[in-house]
Design a protein around this motif. Sequence first.
Motif, PDB file in Angstrom:
ATOM      1  N   PHE A 346       0.630  12.334 -10.232  1.00  0.00           N
ATOM      2  CA  PHE A 346       1.434  11.250  -9.635  1.00  0.00           C
ATOM      3  C   PHE A 346       2.834  11.781  -9.378  1.00  0.00           C
ATOM      4  CE2 PHE A 346       3.819   7.420  -9.101  1.00  0.00           C
ATOM      5  CZ  PHE A 346       2.910   6.517  -8.544  1.00  0.00           C
ATOM      6  N   HIS A 347       3.349  11.536  -8.165  1.00  0.00           N
ATOM      7  CA  HIS A 347       4.661  12.010  -7.746  1.00  0.00           C
ATOM      8  C   HIS A 347       5.549  10.804  -7.422  1.00  0.00           C
ATOM      9  CE1 HIS A 347       2.817  15.984  -7.392  1.00  0.00           C
ATOM     10  NE2 HIS A 347       1.845  15.402  -6.683  1.00  0.00           N
ATOM     11  N   GLY A 348       6.749  10.811  -7.935  1.00  0.00           N
ATOM     12  CA  GLY A 348       7.677   9.719  -7.685  1.00  0.00           C
ATOM     13  C   GLY A 348       7.735   8.748  -8.848  1.00  0.00           C
ATOM     14  N   LEU A 349       8.507   7.673  -8.662  1.00  0.00           N
ATOM     15  CA  LEU A 349       8.643   6.657  -9.700  1.00  0.00           C
ATOM     16  C   LEU A 349       7.303   5.951  -9.913  1.00  0.00           C
ATOM     17  CD1 LEU A 349      10.640   5.176 -11.577  1.00  0.00           C
ATOM     18  CD2 LEU A 349      10.993   3.523  -9.727  1.00  0.00           C
ATOM     19  N   PRO A 350       6.731   5.983 -11.132  1.00  0.00           N
ATOM     20  CA  PRO A 350       5.377   5.453 -11.323  1.00  0.00           C
ATOM     21  C   PRO A 350       5.308   3.940 -11.475  1.00  0.00           C
ATOM     22  CG  PRO A 350       6.182   6.376 -13.374  1.00  0.00           C
ATOM     23  CD  PRO A 350       7.250   6.635 -12.349  1.00  0.00           C
ATOM     24  N   VAL A 351       6.419   3.263 -11.673  1.00  0.00           N
ATOM     25  CA  VAL A 351       6.390   1.816 -11.924  1.00  0.00           C
ATOM     26  C   VAL A 351       6.254   1.085 -10.586  1.00  0.00           C
ATOM     27  CG1 VAL A 351       7.619  -0.142 -12.881  1.00  0.00           C
ATOM     28  CG2 VAL A 351       7.782   2.090 -13.992  1.00  0.00           C
ATOM     29  N   VAL A 352       5.177   0.291 -10.446  1.00  0.00           N
ATOM     30  CA  VAL A 352       4.887  -0.459  -9.223  1.00  0.00           C
ATOM     31  C   VAL A 352       4.569  -1.892  -9.621  1.00  0.00           C
ATOM     32  CG1 VAL A 352       3.424  -0.620  -7.183  1.00  0.00           C
ATOM     33  CG2 VAL A 352       3.979   1.628  -8.135  1.00  0.00           C
ATOM     34  N   THR A 353       5.065  -2.849  -8.854  1.00  0.00           N
ATOM     35  CA  THR A 353       4.802  -4.266  -9.129  1.00  0.00           C
ATOM     36  C   THR A 353       3.475  -4.666  -8.503  1.00  0.00           C
ATOM     37  OG1 THR A 353       7.179  -4.730  -9.160  1.00  0.00           O
ATOM     38  CG2 THR A 353       5.686  -6.607  -8.890  1.00  0.00           C
ATOM     39  N   VAL A 354       2.448  -4.835  -9.330  1.00  0.00           N
ATOM     40  CA  VAL A 354       1.109  -5.252  -8.898  1.00  0.00           C
ATOM     41  C   VAL A 354       0.530  -6.180  -9.954  1.00  0.00           C
ATOM     42  CG1 VAL A 354       0.638  -3.169  -7.525  1.00  0.00           C
ATOM     43  CG2 VAL A 354       0.075  -3.206  -9.966  1.00  0.00           C
ATOM     44  N   LYS A 355      -0.630  -6.742  -9.643  1.00  0.00           N
ATOM     45  CA  LYS A 355      -1.398  -7.472 -10.645  1.00  0.00           C
ATOM     46  C   LYS A 355      -2.229  -6.452 -11.410  1.00  0.00           C
ATOM     47  CE  LYS A 355      -1.559 -11.627  -7.799  1.00  0.00           C
ATOM     48  NZ  LYS A 355      -2.403 -12.624  -7.102  1.00  0.00           N
ATOM     49  N   PRO A 356      -1.855  -6.119 -12.648  1.00  0.00           N
ATOM     50  CA  PRO A 356      -2.389  -4.918 -13.302  1.00  0.00           C
ATOM     51  C   PRO A 356      -3.899  -4.911 -13.465  1.00  0.00           C
ATOM     52  CG  PRO A 356      -1.108  -6.272 -14.839  1.00  0.00           C
ATOM     53  CD  PRO A 356      -0.884  -6.823 -13.489  1.00  0.00           C
ATOM     54  N   ALA A 357      -4.481  -6.003 -13.938  1.00  0.00           N
ATOM     55  CA  ALA A 357      -5.925  -5.995 -14.212  1.00  0.00           C
ATOM     56  C   ALA A 357      -6.724  -5.863 -12.922  1.00  0.00           C
ATOM     57  CB  ALA A 357      -6.311  -7.271 -14.958  1.00  0.00           C
ATOM     58  N   SER A 358      -6.369  -6.658 -11.907  1.00  0.00           N
ATOM     59  CA  SER A 358      -7.130  -6.620 -10.665  1.00  0.00           C
ATOM     60  C   SER A 358      -6.926  -5.295  -9.933  1.00  0.00           C
ATOM     61  CB  SER A 358      -6.739  -7.788  -9.763  1.00  0.00           C
ATOM     62  OG  SER A 358      -5.361  -7.733  -9.444  1.00  0.00           O
ATOM     63  N   PHE A 359      -5.691  -4.775  -9.943  1.00  0.00           N
ATOM     64  CA  PHE A 359      -5.454  -3.517  -9.242  1.00  0.00           C
ATOM     65  C   PHE A 359      -6.163  -2.356  -9.943  1.00  0.00           C
ATOM     66  CE2 PHE A 359      -2.907   0.051  -7.604  1.00  0.00           C
ATOM     67  CZ  PHE A 359      -2.941  -0.253  -6.257  1.00  0.00           C
ATOM     68  N   LYS A 360      -6.205  -2.398 -11.281  1.00  0.00           N
ATOM     69  CA  LYS A 360      -6.955  -1.362 -11.985  1.00  0.00           C
ATOM     70  C   LYS A 360      -8.450  -1.474 -11.680  1.00  0.00           C
ATOM     71  CE  LYS A 360      -7.779   0.600 -16.556  1.00  0.00           C
ATOM     72  NZ  LYS A 360      -7.540   0.491 -18.015  1.00  0.00           N
ATOM     73  N   ARG A 361      -8.949  -2.688 -11.509  1.00  0.00           N
ATOM     74  CA  ARG A 361     -10.356  -2.863 -11.130  1.00  0.00           C
ATOM     75  C   ARG A 361     -10.608  -2.281  -9.743  1.00  0.00           C
ATOM     76  NH1 ARG A 361     -14.732  -5.958 -12.472  1.00  0.00           N
ATOM     77  NH2 ARG A 361     -16.113  -6.520 -10.745  1.00  0.00           N
ATOM     78  N   CYS A 362      -9.647  -2.466  -8.836  1.00  0.00           N
ATOM     79  CA  CYS A 362      -9.774  -1.891  -7.493  1.00  0.00           C
ATOM     80  C   CYS A 362      -9.905  -0.378  -7.569  1.00  0.00           C
ATOM     81  CB  CYS A 362      -8.563  -2.301  -6.644  1.00  0.00           C
ATOM     82  SG  CYS A 362      -8.329  -1.337  -5.143  1.00  0.00           S
ATOM     83  N   LEU A 363      -9.008   0.270  -8.318  1.00  0.00           N
ATOM     84  CA  LEU A 363      -9.070   1.727  -8.434  1.00  0.00           C
ATOM     85  C   LEU A 363     -10.321   2.167  -9.191  1.00  0.00           C
ATOM     86  CD1 LEU A 363      -5.319   2.492  -9.265  1.00  0.00           C
ATOM     87  CD2 LEU A 363      -6.464   2.553  -7.046  1.00  0.00           C
ATOM     88  N   ALA A 364     -10.718   1.386 -10.200  1.00  0.00           N
ATOM     89  CA  ALA A 364     -11.928   1.747 -10.950  1.00  0.00           C
ATOM     90  C   ALA A 364     -13.164   1.694 -10.061  1.00  0.00           C
ATOM     91  CB  ALA A 364     -12.086   0.810 -12.146  1.00  0.00           C
TER      92      ALA A 364
END
Length: 461
Positions: A346-364
């Motif tokens: 990961f390159h750059g600032l890692p903090v991003v404003t998202v819905k954590p559970a749903s976005f992690k499900r998307c990547l999973a």
Amino acid sequence: MSTLDSGLTLIKNASQRVSKANGWMGNAFKSWMPTGLYARALLIMIVPMVILQTVVAFVFMERHWNTVTRRLSAAVVSDIAALIDVYKTYPQDKDRAHLRGIAQKLQLVVDFLPAGDMPPPGPKPFFSLLDQTLSVQLGRQISRPFWIDTVGKSNLVEIRVQLDDSVMRIFAQRSAAYASNSEIFIFWMLGTSTILLIVAVLFLRNQIKPILRLADAAESFGKGREAPNFRPRGAREVRRAAQAFIEMKARVERSIEQRTAMLAGVSHDLRTILTRFKLELALIGEGPEIDAMRKDVDEMSMMLEDYLAFARGDSGEVAQPTDMAMALEELRSDAERHGHVATVAFHGLPVVTVKPASFKRCLANLVSNAARHANTISITGQRDHRYPNITVDDDGPGIPANMREEVFKPFLRLDDARNQDEGGSGLGLAIARDITRSHGGDIMLGDSPMGGLRATVRVPV
């Protein structure tokens, strides 16, 4: 072809050319115009004011200022011509005292210099209406060699006229030959216009702010985020648009809540039946047929969870700052536990404003899709000032280019027979895109440098 037909054809061709020229000019004008409402509103105020002031200044300069200056200069030159006539008519006035008295009454100062050549021409200002006008009037009324200086003394104008036996030098007040209050008029015109423009800009900014707040609230709602402290403000039309947005947002949220409540009831009923199946299978005992039935029940449970997750979306979850580098590292660990080779960067600032559970499900879902068809997975994240991009690369067979949009449709599987033994419900990519779009972003599929498929997730910051 008759004359009428040829005339109609000519008119038609001319109208087409005019239409094309009009379209080209319109496109060129649009490219020059600013795109923001604030800048366009400023132009609407400034351009008419500038045009009006330009016309008024031109008319004033051309009609009033020039005319008054010409008349004043003509009057001064007429007085000088009269003094020259007195000088020629009364030669007995040796010391010119009588002539100087007449000049004093005309608000002029006169003396005489020995006869000789005129001084060389002095420096001329870039724009001097007085210099030009006096030169014209002296040449027209006196017709003698002359020399003028309108620059040397700020309040006086020096004029020299060559006579037969001497040189008459005259000092006149600049205000007597020049409309000096013109600059004051222009100054007041520009000054008052500037003050009015500043007041208009301040009022315009207050009118534009509610529109910008409405745009920010709509953008936040499109990204699945809340817009705190938003309420209708500004003019009546802006308040009406803001109120319509609030009502639309309430209807959408109410519809999602109703759908979520209905799905919760359906999920409870179906899970109750599946639990009863599992208990009955556990009471029956062991055997090959029982193991196959347990497998079917487990697969049905997984499919039910996928269906409910797709229908439910990410409703109810609140967006919050999330460490994306840590989330990607968890996905790498999960992939390695299932026997796959995975790398994360990961390159750059890692903090991003998202819905954590749903976005992690998307990547999973993307990682599990890659793990199902490949052995090696590479997960890369990069963030700039606008978008964080997350790519999932694999070395599998990939997806044909003509099917990369079709695979996002619900229940679509690339295997022709929809063989349930292959696993999956055909909702993984559909759920992933639905979650990404609820964040205001999207998923794109392409060719991976590893030889397989590349899935790119892009959401706004």
